[in-house]
Design a protein around this motif. Sequence first.
Motif, PDB file in Angstrom:
ATOM      1  N   VAL A 181       0.869  -1.173   0.000  1.00 31.19           N
ATOM      2  CA  VAL A 181       0.000   0.000   0.000  1.00 31.19           C
ATOM      3  C   VAL A 181       0.908   1.225   0.000  1.00 31.19           C
ATOM      4  CG1 VAL A 181      -1.754   1.316   1.261  1.00 31.19           C
ATOM      5  CG2 VAL A 181      -1.808  -1.198   1.281  1.00 31.19           C
ATOM      6  N   ILE A 182       0.727   2.092  -0.983  1.00 25.00           N
ATOM      7  CA  ILE A 182       1.537   3.314  -1.066  1.00 25.00           C
ATOM      8  C   ILE A 182       0.640   4.480  -0.665  1.00 25.00           C
ATOM      9  CG2 ILE A 182       2.941   4.793  -2.545  1.00 25.00           C
ATOM     10  CD1 ILE A 182       3.450   2.296  -4.281  1.00 25.00           C
ATOM     11  N   VAL A 187       5.695   3.585   1.629  1.00 26.18           N
ATOM     12  CA  VAL A 187       5.420   2.217   1.203  1.00 26.18           C
ATOM     13  C   VAL A 187       5.115   1.376   2.435  1.00 26.18           C
ATOM     14  CG1 VAL A 187       6.310   0.172   0.032  1.00 26.18           C
ATOM     15  CG2 VAL A 187       6.907   2.440  -0.822  1.00 26.18           C
ATOM     16  N   ILE A 188       3.898   0.826   2.471  1.00 26.87           N
ATOM     17  CA  ILE A 188       3.456   0.018   3.608  1.00 26.87           C
ATOM     18  C   ILE A 188       3.324  -1.429   3.153  1.00 26.87           C
ATOM     19  CG2 ILE A 188       1.604  -0.362   5.279  1.00 26.87           C
ATOM     20  CD1 ILE A 188       0.851   2.613   4.864  1.00 26.87           C
ATOM     21  N   GLU A 193      -4.359  -6.441   9.722  1.00 30.18           N
ATOM     22  CA  GLU A 193      -5.070  -5.338  10.376  1.00 30.18           C
ATOM     23  C   GLU A 193      -4.887  -3.997   9.674  1.00 30.18           C
ATOM     24  OE1 GLU A 193      -1.000  -5.767  12.360  1.00 30.18           O
ATOM     25  OE2 GLU A 193      -2.595  -7.084  11.601  1.00 30.18           O
ATOM     26  N   THR A 194      -4.072  -3.947   8.619  1.00 27.59           N
ATOM     27  CA  THR A 194      -3.880  -2.693   7.870  1.00 27.59           C
ATOM     28  C   THR A 194      -5.206  -2.247   7.258  1.00 27.59           C
ATOM     29  OG1 THR A 194      -1.591  -3.299   7.323  1.00 27.59           O
ATOM     30  CG2 THR A 194      -2.618  -1.576   5.986  1.00 27.59           C
ATOM     31  N   GLU A 433      10.994  -3.074  -1.909  1.00 25.09           N
ATOM     32  CA  GLU A 433      11.412  -1.685  -2.034  1.00 25.09           C
ATOM     33  C   GLU A 433      12.782  -1.636  -2.696  1.00 25.09           C
ATOM     34  OE1 GLU A 433      10.517   1.286   1.060  1.00 25.09           O
ATOM     35  OE2 GLU A 433       9.894  -0.430   2.291  1.00 25.09           O
ATOM     36  N   THR A 434      13.034  -0.577  -3.443  1.00 27.35           N
ATOM     37  CA  THR A 434      14.284  -0.464  -4.198  1.00 27.35           C
ATOM     38  C   THR A 434      15.505  -0.554  -3.282  1.00 27.35           C
ATOM     39  OG1 THR A 434      13.181   0.876  -5.886  1.00 27.35           O
ATOM     40  CG2 THR A 434      15.569   0.985  -5.801  1.00 27.35           C
ATOM     41  N   ARG A 435      15.406  -0.003  -2.087  1.00 27.44           N
ATOM     42  CA  ARG A 435      16.544  -0.035  -1.160  1.00 27.44           C
ATOM     43  C   ARG A 435      16.897  -1.460  -0.741  1.00 27.44           C
ATOM     44  NH1 ARG A 435      14.371  -0.617   4.038  1.00 27.44           N
ATOM     45  NH2 ARG A 435      12.146  -0.128   4.189  1.00 27.44           N
TER      46      ARG A 435
END
Length: 444
Positions: A181-182, A187-188, A193-194, A433-435
């Motif tokens: 989810v962005i 970035v989540i 529970e989100t 994620e890119t990192r």
Amino acid sequence: MRVIIVGAGQVGSTIAANLDANHEVVVIDIDDDRVENLMYSYDVLAIEGNGAALPTLREADVERADMVIASTDDDETNIVACAAAKTVSDAFTVARVRGTTHLDTWQEAGGAFGVDFMVSTDLLAAETVARVIGLPAARDVDTFADGSVLMAEFSLPPESPLVDRTVAEADRFDEVTIAAVIREHEVIIPKGETTFAAGDDLVAIGSPEGIRAFAGELTPDQQGEGKDVVVVGGSEVALQTAVILEDRGLHPRLIERDPERARELAERLPHTTVLSSDATDREFLTREHIGDADVVVAALDSDEKTLLASLLADRIGVDRTIALVETAQYASLFEAVGVDAAINPRDATAEEIIRFSREGSTENVAIIDDDRAEVLEIEVDTESVLAGRPIRESAADLPESVTIGAITRDGRYIIPRGDTEVEVGDHVVLFAETRSIDAVAARV
């Protein structure tokens, strides 16, 4: 691997950013400002000069290069750069071209010009548009595992029934994984529970059937593939989009202002109704019932005209608007002011070239949210931390920002669950994620 990139525009810079951590990257450009910016932004060697000239390539030590990627905005320069590199090296050469004329010649000749792989920006953009048209509410769609897995990005509208519901409550589709989810550029990685909020961008990975069903749940008012499609503009990418739609059995309409170009397009598109008029003429749009269309694709010769045509189409009642945006930074702006999907052709090109540039088991890649994340297709080998282990166990050896979205085995779709054991030879589609990409690549 030593990679030489000719051209430091959007495509070249995106490729450099993806490769600089694990490869020896050299970038050549005639623009000294671009060269200086690259030197400060990435761990690359940047050289000012003409990348199609042999002396400049030799300055970049092309004889030792494993790959040469020519990605300037000039087709002929890119082809000559590859040909020049081949005269003094065994490097694998990649040429980016805008249209399909050189691509058709290259394919018919079984590879020519000293180019090992050629990619057409217009054709890739048209294919992206066609995928988005085929999935209600999607902003972007990519295929993986030979089409048995889809990755789709959705923007959650305020009226969606998923707003204020948790992931667990919305998890009614076995063959769909909400990978991320962005929210306001955060970035989540979602948990059960989100809670979804209006305006969230969702990244979903799953089977084509599952993703289509999820799209229907997301926006019940947009059901089914767009059948009545209007393409605005007579550019090459507009032509290629119409060709793909015709191949699907559709009969699109195309609006081109220039009568001569409209006549040429009509001759090349036997199943498309070509209309010669100004797409911003409201009286014309009303007379031709453009407002009744399911989808309008705007692909004009400037971003300003494309935005105007898109907003006008939305104002007269078109269900969905898709815009081809030349300036990458404008894509999010287009969507913020009401365009349903903004597609940048250069992004699609960068993704395709990066896929060829990645070493190891990476089969495919999609760039998410201006390169803040990626979706990767990995073929699992014996060295992978996933091999022979349940997902729940191997997850401990992967970064927290990784979500396994789908698995295929011998062409069969497998639902990824905590106790699913991954086998050597499986194709795993995951979000990261890119990192975290470097860590993921080293482990899977």
